[in-house]
Write a protein that holds these residues in place. Structure first.
Motif, mmCIF file in Angstrom:
data_model
loop_
_atom_site.group_PDB
_atom_site.id
_atom_site.type_symbol
_atom_site.label_atom_id
_atom_site.label_comp_id
_atom_site.label_asym_id
_atom_site.label_seq_id
_atom_site.Cartn_x
_atom_site.Cartn_y
_atom_site.Cartn_z
ATOM 1 N N LEU A 26 2.042 1.009 1.743
ATOM 2 C CA LEU A 26 0.587 1.109 1.675
ATOM 3 C C LEU A 26 -0.058 0.400 2.858
ATOM 4 C CD1 LEU A 26 -2.008 1.860 0.132
ATOM 5 C CD2 LEU A 26 -1.792 -0.311 -1.089
ATOM 6 N N THR A 27 0.445 -0.783 3.180
ATOM 7 C CA THR A 27 -0.111 -1.558 4.293
ATOM 8 C C THR A 27 0.121 -0.857 5.627
ATOM 9 O OG1 THR A 27 0.288 -3.599 3.062
ATOM 10 C CG2 THR A 27 -0.112 -3.808 5.424
ATOM 11 N N LEU A 28 1.319 -0.307 5.810
ATOM 12 C CA LEU A 28 1.618 0.401 7.054
ATOM 13 C C LEU A 28 0.723 1.631 7.208
ATOM 14 C CD1 LEU A 28 5.521 0.299 7.171
ATOM 15 C CD2 LEU A 28 3.926 -1.061 8.496
ATOM 16 N N ILE A 29 0.578 2.390 6.133
ATOM 17 C CA ILE A 29 -0.239 3.604 6.183
ATOM 18 C C ILE A 29 -1.701 3.256 6.473
ATOM 19 C CG2 ILE A 29 -1.156 5.491 4.780
ATOM 20 C CD1 ILE A 29 1.632 5.531 3.387
ATOM 21 N N LEU A 30 -2.221 2.237 5.790
ATOM 22 C CA LEU A 30 -3.602 1.816 6.035
ATOM 23 C C LEU A 30 -3.768 1.318 7.467
ATOM 24 C CD1 LEU A 30 -4.507 -0.062 2.720
ATOM 25 C CD2 LEU A 30 -5.370 2.144 3.503
ATOM 26 N N GLY A 31 -2.780 0.556 7.949
ATOM 27 C CA GLY A 31 -2.854 0.037 9.317
ATOM 28 C C GLY A 31 -2.912 1.153 10.340
ATOM 29 N N VAL A 32 -2.057 2.162 10.178
ATOM 30 C CA VAL A 32 -2.044 3.296 11.105
ATOM 31 C C VAL A 32 -3.362 4.057 11.054
ATOM 32 C CG1 VAL A 32 -0.986 5.539 11.581
ATOM 33 C CG2 VAL A 32 0.459 3.570 11.076
ATOM 34 N N SER A 33 -3.844 4.354 9.840
ATOM 35 C CA SER A 33 -5.070 5.151 9.702
ATOM 36 C C SER A 33 -6.277 4.421 10.271
ATOM 37 C CB SER A 33 -5.305 5.505 8.230
ATOM 38 O OG SER A 33 -5.465 4.341 7.443
ATOM 39 N N ILE A 34 -6.394 3.129 9.994
ATOM 40 C CA ILE A 34 -7.532 2.349 10.508
ATOM 41 C C ILE A 34 -7.473 2.263 12.032
ATOM 42 C CG2 ILE A 34 -8.551 0.028 10.578
ATOM 43 C CD1 ILE A 34 -7.661 -0.229 7.638
ATOM 44 N N LEU A 75 3.494 -9.911 -0.116
ATOM 45 C CA LEU A 75 4.920 -9.871 0.224
ATOM 46 C C LEU A 75 5.590 -11.214 -0.036
ATOM 47 C CD1 LEU A 75 4.625 -7.804 3.508
ATOM 48 C CD2 LEU A 75 5.739 -7.053 1.397
ATOM 49 N N LYS A 76 4.880 -12.285 0.302
ATOM 50 C CA LYS A 76 5.422 -13.622 0.045
ATOM 51 C C LYS A 76 5.602 -13.840 -1.455
ATOM 52 C CE LYS A 76 6.708 -17.700 1.441
ATOM 53 N NZ LYS A 76 7.922 -17.871 2.245
ATOM 54 N N ALA A 77 4.628 -13.399 -2.240
ATOM 55 C CA ALA A 77 4.723 -13.558 -3.695
ATOM 56 C C ALA A 77 5.889 -12.749 -4.250
ATOM 57 C CB ALA A 77 3.415 -13.118 -4.345
ATOM 58 N N THR A 121 5.908 -0.597 -2.669
ATOM 59 C CA THR A 121 4.645 0.117 -2.485
ATOM 60 C C THR A 121 3.720 -0.621 -1.522
ATOM 61 O OG1 THR A 121 4.838 0.894 -4.752
ATOM 62 C CG2 THR A 121 2.682 1.129 -3.701
ATOM 63 N N ILE A 122 3.681 -1.951 -1.646
ATOM 64 C CA ILE A 122 2.778 -2.762 -0.815
ATOM 65 C C ILE A 122 3.087 -2.585 0.664
ATOM 66 C CG2 ILE A 122 2.140 -5.134 -0.231
ATOM 67 C CD1 ILE A 122 2.531 -5.802 -3.192
ATOM 68 N N TYR A 123 4.377 -2.560 0.992
ATOM 69 C CA TYR A 123 4.792 -2.429 2.389
ATOM 70 C C TYR A 123 4.312 -1.099 2.967
ATOM 71 C CZ TYR A 123 8.014 -2.101 6.383
ATOM 72 O OH TYR A 123 8.559 -1.957 7.633
ATOM 73 N N TYR A 173 -8.567 -7.357 -2.228
ATOM 74 C CA TYR A 173 -7.722 -8.469 -2.676
ATOM 75 C C TYR A 173 -7.229 -8.211 -4.107
ATOM 76 C CZ TYR A 173 -6.328 -13.375 -1.943
ATOM 77 O OH TYR A 173 -5.624 -14.534 -1.728
ATOM 78 N N GLY A 174 -8.128 -7.695 -4.947
ATOM 79 C CA GLY A 174 -7.754 -7.406 -6.329
ATOM 80 C C GLY A 174 -6.689 -6.331 -6.422
ATOM 81 N N CYS A 175 -6.812 -5.271 -5.597
ATOM 82 C CA CYS A 175 -5.807 -4.201 -5.603
ATOM 83 C C CYS A 175 -4.440 -4.726 -5.190
ATOM 84 C CB CYS A 175 -6.247 -3.071 -4.672
ATOM 85 S SG CYS A 175 -7.600 -2.073 -5.342
ATOM 86 N N TYR A 176 -4.406 -5.558 -4.153
ATOM 87 C CA TYR A 176 -3.131 -6.128 -3.722
ATOM 88 C C TYR A 176 -2.545 -7.041 -4.799
ATOM 89 C CZ TYR A 176 -2.611 -4.467 1.074
ATOM 90 O OH TYR A 176 -2.380 -3.681 2.177
ATOM 91 N N PHE A 177 -3.403 -7.799 -5.487
ATOM 92 C CA PHE A 177 -2.910 -8.665 -6.553
ATOM 93 C C PHE A 177 -2.304 -7.847 -7.686
ATOM 94 C CE2 PHE A 177 -3.920 -10.464 -10.765
ATOM 95 C CZ PHE A 177 -3.009 -11.527 -10.757
#
Length: 687
Positions: A23-31, A586-588, A19-21, A669-673
């Motif tokens: 979510l990050t791609l979608i947010l990156g594209v939209s921003i 991702l590292k975690a 999900t993180i991967y 940060y909290g959402c990603y955690f």
């Protein structure tokens, strides 16, 4: 076709597992789309011409920033893709055991990458298109423009730019995947689940030594940027940044070497519940993530500083506008130029004219100004310079502020003349004794220097007059309107000093005129302003140092500057924050996947599931908190330096900016955690 169906099946599983991967791609594209689509929105048509010019400047700046953002997101995509491949090495090993060649695996990865790209680009663009409508409306509201012409619009240019940039990123991912597959060996693929990244055990005593070096580097950098900012030039600033980066890296490198040993001395804490397991896991994870944690810490540091300083500047600009624009118009010009061959004959003749005479000459009748406008002159002398006014404190000031020019001549004005201008502006007036002077200065950093001598009662000599300070500190005020507090200081002296020393010790420096337009309505004032702006551009060529400011121009330019600052800071800050949190997440997840067997052992020996989940939560919490904690410490001193560099802006609203930054940081940060914790629980419970 079979490989394509296999790719689709893998993607359907990946959406849930990673999900993180996505979510990050979608947010990156939209921003990326949102900040590159501003200029194309129809709402921008309601903005005034000067406001639209500021929007164009903002769009150009965002275009430059987008290149940096593309590099950051590109690195993030490659890093995330690397994580996905490492998680699936066993799967690739099964494919090879069944007879599939490396070419087949490459085609599967090709299909998956293309599908991921299409999916993330599509969802991201749809999200970005809707969000951009609200963003453009926000810009229009900030410029107080007309919204009647607003219609829903998709920016084709922004869509093309987003597809192009992200297409290049995915091509890089494809090349990376093809290169990675060529290195696969069957034995390594099947052993991937039984070994993590290469660990390097560190001698704890040497790690403590390195930690002390890191503390020394950071401590020295903190002291220089936090308490000696006035002595830092561009080169020294680069050195401090380098020391901060090295110190950050060494901090995480050394912590991974002695943190476990340190905690083992606190036996009650170490042996409580699964703390021993948590600390060993954390030490192992940090040992293989030193560079990643360094990058994440610096990204978080940049995010905090960008948000805090940017929002504080935005707030201070808006707050200062009314204070700094009390009248409609202000003009100044240089007077009495020396006949030394440096100036044309026209300039020499015109240098004796006042601002009012100049305005009449260039075609702006003074009848356009309301009666009661104020015109004053300032005076100077080359020997009456900054160093001379500091008295016994000049050497101390030179030592503390070596980059300042202490030979610059000071400005003087008569008491009555200043009071006229101050009364017009609504500022405080002063009645001086015949042997007193007062320094008017609202630029904080310069006021601090001048206050050194004022507190000591330093006297000044102006020709035949010796004057003492009327106050032990600088007073606030200004002569010329400006968008921010930029008055570095001038001297108000008794009228008799100016009357008796003018033409003898003092020469006329500048003539200033300030007042309101004769028009009473806003429309009338704008008409006067447009008439003034419509004068020939070269009409002031024969007038040395002629420069004017109007309330309308200051308001529009300052609002534009505030908007630019806000959006550039938002753009970079959000990207830095998302990138840092995503890399850490991702590292975690990768470390959790590598440690799955250890959690499996805990499950096999009957450890309570709640204890295991609590241990996982604690381990991930510490893994997330450590880079954030160091970033906050960096920011405390970094913001002191930023406050010094941006002293022209009032920093009194910094507390609210810090609060907003903290809330945003905690939310993202909290959402990603929480997402990382949820995914990690799924990983350790996989059969």
């Amino acid at each position: 076709m079979m490989l394509f169906r296999l790719s689709i099946k893998n993607i359907s599983k990946s959406i849930r597992d990673y999900t993180i991967y996505f979510l990050t791609l979608i947010l990156g594209v939209s921003i990326f789309y949102v900040f590159n689509a501003l200029e194309s929105q129809t709402a921008m048509k309601g903005i005034s011409q000067s406001g639209y010019e500021m929007v164009k400047l903002m769009v150009n700046m965002l275009g430059v920033v987008s290149v940096l953002v593309a590099f950051i997101l590109g690195f993030l995509i490659v890093y995330a893709n690397n994580f996905l491949i490492k998680r699936r090495k066993n799967e690739f090993g099964v494919y090879m055991m069944l007879g599939m060649g490396k070419g087949g695996i490459s085609r599967i990865l090709l299909g998956e990458t293309v599908l991921i790209g299409i999916l993330s680009l599509t969802v991201g663009l749809v999200l970005g298109i809707f969000v951009s409508q609200f963003m453009s409306i926000l810009v229009v509201k900030l410029f107080e423009a007309d919204m009647t012409g607003y219609t829903f619009l998709i920016s084709t240019k922004a869509v093309e730019k987003t597809i192009l940039y992200f297409g290049i990123m995915y091509v890089i991912v494809l090349i990376f995947n093809a290169f990675a597959v060529t290195k696969y060996k069957l034995i390594d693929l099947f052993q991937a689940g039984h070994k993590g990244e290469k660990e390097t055990m560190k001698d704890s005593r040497f790690a403590v030594f390195v930690f002390l070096i890191a503390v020394g580097l950071l401590g020295y950098a903190y002291y220089q940027v936090g308490f000696r900012a006035e002595s830092i030039n561009l080169n020294r600033a680069g050195i401090m940044i380098a020391m901060g980066c090295v110190g950050t890296f060494l901090t995480f490198w050394s912590l991974s070497g002695f943190l476990l040993k340190l905690m083992q001395h606190f036996k009650k804490i170490y042996h409580k519940n699964l703390n021993a397991f948590v600390l060993r896991q954390l030490s192992t994870n940090m040992n293989t993530a030193v560079f990643s944690m360094t990058v994440i810490c610096l990204l978080l540091f940049a995010t905090i500083c960008a948000f805090c300083s940017g929002m504080s500047m935005n707030s201070s600009i808006n707050n200062a506008l009314k204070e700094m624009t009390p009248v409609d118009f202000c003009m100044e010009k240089t007077m009495d130029l020396p006949d030394d061959g440096s100036y044309s004959e026209a300039m020499l003749v015109n240098s004796h004219k006042s601002v009012a005479e100049m305005m009449e000459d260039i075609g702006f009748p003074m009848s356009y100004m309301k009666p009661g406008y104020v015109e004053v002159s300032t005076y100077t002398n080359a020997s009456f310079n900054f160093a001379a006014t500091l008295g016994d404190y000049r050497e101390q000031a030179k030592e503390q502020f070596p980059i300042l020019d202490f030979t610059s001549a000071e400005t003087l004005i008569g008491n009555s003349a200043y009071n006229k201008m101050a009364a017009l502006y609504g500022n405080k007036t002063y009645e001086l004794e015949q042997d007193q002077y007062v320094i008017i200065c609202d630029f904080d950093n310069m006021a601090k220097i001048r206050n050194l001598s004022l507190a000591g009662g330093t006297t000044i000599t102006v020709g035949d007059y010796t004057l003492k300070p009327a106050f032990d500190k600088c007073m606030e005020g200004y002569l010329a309107m400006a968008p921010f507090l930029a008055n570095t200081g001038f001297f108000v002296v008794p009228d008799k000093v100016i009357e008796n020393e003018a033409g003898k010790f003092l020469s006329v420096e500048k003539n200033l005129l300030a007042g309101d337009y004769a028009a009473e309505t806003e429309e009338g004032k704008k008409e006067t302003e447009n008439f003034l702006l419509g004068l020939p551009k070269n009409c002031l060529d024969d007038y040395k140092g002629a420069d004017g400011m109007s309330k309308i121009a200051i308001m529009e330019s300052s609002t534009g500057l505030a908007v630019i600052i806000t959006f550039v800071v938002l753009y970079l800050g959000i990207i830095f924050l998302i990138s840092g949190a995503a890399i850490l997440a991702l590292k975690a997840l990768l470390e959790t996947a590598d440690s799955k067997g250890r959690y499996g052992i805990l499950q096999k020996i009957g450890t309570d599931e709640k204890l295991i989940n609590k241990a996982l939560f604690s381990q991930l919490g510490l893994f997330f908190i450590l880079p954030l904690l160091l970033a906050i410490i960096h920011s405390i001193f970094g913001m002191r330096f930023v406050s010094f560099m941006l002293a022209v802006f009032d920093q009194s609203d910094m507390l609210s900016s810090i609060g907003i930054t903290a809330l945003l940081l905690a939310a993202v940060y909290g959402c990603y955690f929480l997402a990382t914790y949820s995914s990690s629980r799924r990983i350790i419970n996989e059969k």
